[in-house]
Structures are given as structure tokens and as C-alpha cells.
Design an enzyme around this catalytic site. Structure first.
Site, mmCIF file in Angstrom:
data_model
loop_
_atom_site.group_PDB
_atom_site.id
_atom_site.type_symbol
_atom_site.label_atom_id
_atom_site.label_comp_id
_atom_site.label_asym_id
_atom_site.label_seq_id
_atom_site.Cartn_x
_atom_site.Cartn_y
_atom_site.Cartn_z
ATOM 1 C CG HIS A 88 96.801 70.944 99.668
ATOM 2 N ND1 HIS A 88 96.784 70.497 98.364
ATOM 3 C CD2 HIS A 88 95.864 71.930 99.739
ATOM 4 C CE1 HIS A 88 95.881 71.182 97.673
ATOM 5 N NE2 HIS A 88 95.326 72.058 98.489
ATOM 6 C CD GLU A 116 99.582 66.063 99.981
ATOM 7 O OE1 GLU A 116 99.329 65.609 98.855
ATOM 8 O OE2 GLU A 116 98.852 66.886 100.574
ATOM 9 C CB CYS A 154 97.460 68.593 94.051
ATOM 10 S SG CYS A 154 98.289 69.826 95.084
ATOM 11 C CG ASP A 178 59.939 64.613 113.995
ATOM 12 O OD1 ASP A 178 58.856 64.202 114.436
ATOM 13 O OD2 ASP A 178 60.518 64.118 113.011
ATOM 14 C CB ALA A 184 61.783 61.761 100.162
#
Length: 375
Positions: free
Chosen positions: A52, A54, A80, A212, A303
Site C-alpha cells: 500500500h 503508506e 486501512c 470507425d 447504450a
């Protein structure tokens, strides 16, 4: 909280942003250890199973010979306090003897929420959370994590570029001139490429491939990574030369010869019993491959199908303030919203495809409008 604290927290967000799209189902987090002499040692979380942010920042400070007992740790998300693939960050912070921790926003994970900060405070560490503006930036950076119950399922953004009538293209079928395909301007295109840069994969249908020949890569900005191109093609009729490189194709029943042809060209083919519009199976396969931040750039039919199934977390619209000539594909429900050159409506709720949406952002992007809605 001081101005310097805020600057350091924003630094952690910049560090994290470079890894967006690659950490799912974990959040994207950066950290830095700042010594009493002003020295800075950075860390970032690089993906599931890795250290992580940290811990990486603490190790960088140790390697540089910094004195941790007089340092402050800044991190983009609450540390955490649970065992997962790695040990709790709160353990590492306490073992390092860091006396002060400043973080940007709380972690909504029920295994974490309040736990890391509370444990550190109980052990005598001075713990502070960011002011609201920086907290908002941190939450937006990790919105795929927060909007999917902390990575419990893939996050889906549907991106559409339309005119005032909800038209997605000037005409049906293949268009060879890229300038003739464009609906929105350069700034909107650049924004889309930033969205790709923060995604795990980009999904289109066979119709988009044929019309495309998209590459689905990040090009308009300096990329930090390239998302995986995903194509929905029921019968695997896409021409090899039209497909993005190293595509993941979802199909239904398709001849083995077609599948072999695509595999030999460097693509991956996955046959789904109910075909590629079986969204639950598609997202399950993407999740198994670690592709959990999904950007859908498909056409009108994709969509409509996704919206009807209520599987879209964010609807990201780029609206050109004009009406296109021609009879290309369109989404009627967008036209019925009363779009105007002055932008999308300002209602507190919008109903699309039978579901309620909450407008979240509405702003100009060059000559066009960017409109983000959350389910």
C-alpha cells in the site's frame, strides 16, 4: 490543517492519478512522508497484492535515512486496519513511530471505515482529515471504488457524444474521413482520452469497429497506461484490420475458423452462451481479468441495452451545441430532454430509459458541453 498540509495531500492525489485504472478492485492511493527538515519521500499503491502507498512511502523514507519519529505521513485515503492481501497500514504506521497522519477522505469500506483513524488516535497518533475541497477531489479520484460498494463489482461509465437531437453520427455505416465522424471538438476529445487513461478497458460493438476502425488507445495526452480494448461481436465478423490491437472479443456461437483467424492475429475470443449482450457474463469475465473500471464507448444499441439493464454507474455526455445534417443513429430519449445550445437542463433529477439519474457536473468544454449524471 495548514496550507502546507493541503499541498501535501494534493501531491498524494497526483501520485495516485498516475495509477488510475490499474488498482481495481482496490482504491487508487498515493502517500508521502514529510520530515521535519521538509524532505519528502513518496509512495503509491500499484495494484492488488502490492504494498500500500503508506508502506511504500515509509520504506522510501527509511531507505533515505529519514527520522520517522519526527515526520508526518500524508495519504489520499484513510489508512486501512484490516488484513487482506497485505497487513494493515495502521500496523506499519505505528511500528514506524510516525507521530502525525493527515489523510484526504474516509474509507467507506465497512471493514475499514473509521477503523484505521480510530486505531491510530487510540495509540496516541495525531490524526487529521482534509478540508472539504481536497476531500472532494480525493473522492472523485476514487469514484469507481466508492460507487461500487468498494470494488464489489465493476464500475461502468457510458460515454456518448451527441448533437442537440441526440444524434451520435451524421450517417449510418462506414465513414473514412475522421473529421467527418467527429461531433465534438478537440477539448472534448482530450477529455475522453483522460477518461480512457483512468479506465481498465474500453468497450465498443462491432458496428463501431466497422464504421470507425477505432484504436481505443490514449493518444491526446501523455498516457500512464493503455486500457484493454473490448469488442462485442456476436458472430466474429469483424475484419482483422479494423480491430484495435490485442482486442478482447465477446461473441456468441461463431465458426471455429473465424475464432482461429482472430486468435492468430493476437486477439482473445470469449464465447458466451447467451451472446455478448449478456452483460452479467461480460462483466464477470472482465472482473476475472482484473478489468473493473469499464468505459463503454459503444453506439446507440449498446447504450440502450446497458441503460435499460440499469448497469451504468455514470452517464458521461458530450453535447455539441448544434444539429447535425443527415439521418445518422440517435437516442430519442436524449432529444426529449430539451437540450439547447446553452447546455443541458438543470433539473435535480433526470429520467432516462426508465430510470432516475442525478446530474452531477455540467460545464463547458471548448465549444461543447460536458454533462455527467450518476445513477
Amino acid at each position: 490543517m495548514t496550507h502546507h498540509d493541503d499541498q501535501m495531500l494534493r501531491r498524494t492525489l497526483v501520485l495516485a492519478r498516475a495509477w488510475a485504472g490499474r488498482c481495481w478492485p482496490n482504491p487508487t492511493v498515493g502517500a508521502c512522508v514529510v520530515g521535519s527538515d521538509g524532505s519528502v519521500c513518496d509512495g503509491v499503491h500499484r495494484g492488488p497484492g502490492t504494498a500500500h502507498a503508506e508502506v511504500e512511502a515509509i520504506e522510501a523514507a527509511r531507505a533515505a535515512g529519514r527520522t520517522l519519529s519526527s515526520s508526518t505521513l500524508y495519504v489520499g485515503l484513510e489508512p486501512c486496519n484490516h488484513h487482506g492481501r497485505t497487513a494493515p497500514c495502521s500496523d506499519a504506521i505505528l511500528a514506524a513511530g510516525i507521530p502525525r497522519v493527515v489523510y484526504a477522505c474516509d474509507d467507506a469500506n465497512p471493514r475499514v471505515e473509521g477503523g484505521g483513524a480510530a486505531r491510530l488516535r487510540a495509540a496516541g497518533v495525531a490524526v487529521e482529515r482534509a478540508a472539504s475541497a481536497t476531500e472532494g477531489l480525493a473522492r472523485e479520484l476514487n469514484h469507481p471504488y466508492f460507487e461500487t460498494d468498494c470494488g464489489a463489482r465493476p464500475h461502468v461509465t457510458l460515454k456518448l457524444a451527441t448533437d442537440l437531437d441526440g444524434r451520435l453520427a451524421r450517417a449510418f455505416g462506414r465513414v473514412d474521413d475522421p473529421r467527418a465522424r467527429a461531433i465534438t471538438g478537440e477539448r472534448a476529445h482530450r477529455r475522453v482520452h483522460r477518461m480512457r487513461n483512468g479506465s481498465s478497458c474500453v468497450v465498443v460493438g462491432r458496428g463501431t469497429v466497422e464504421a470507425d476502425r477505432p484504436r481505443l488507445t490514449v493518444r491526446w495526452i501523455e498516457p500512464t497506461h493503455q486500457p484493454r480494448p473490448v469488442v462485442l461481436d456476436s458472430t466474429l465478423r469483424s475484419a482483422v484490420e479494423d480491430l484495435p490491437a490485442a482486442s478482447l472479443l465477446f461473441c456468441g456461437t461463431a465458426p471455429a475458423a473465424r475464432r482461429s483467424r482472430l486468435i492468430e492475429a493476437g486477439h482473445e475470443c470469449v464465447a458466451l452462451e447467451r451472446g455478448p449482450r449478456d452483460w452479467i457474463s461480460v462483466f464477470s469475465e472482465l472482473r476475472a481479468r482484473g478489468l473493473g473500471i469499464v468505459l463503454v464507448e459503444g453506439g446507440a444499441e449498446i447504450a440502450k441495452s446497458l441503460l435499460a439493464a440499469a448497469l451504468v454507474d455514470r452517464l458521461h455526455l458530450f453535447l455539441a451545441p448544434r444539429r447535425l445534417a443527415g439521418e445518422g443513429p440517435r437516442l430519442d430519449f436524449l432529444a426529449r430532454l430539451g437540450l439547447a445550445p446553452s447546455g443541458p437542463p438543470r433539473e435535480a433529477r433526470v429520467h432516462l430509459a426508465g430510470h432516475a439519474w442525478k446530474p452531477w457536473r455540467r460545464r463547458r468544454v471548448g465549444d461543447d458541453w460536458e454533462w455527467i449524471l450518476r445513477r
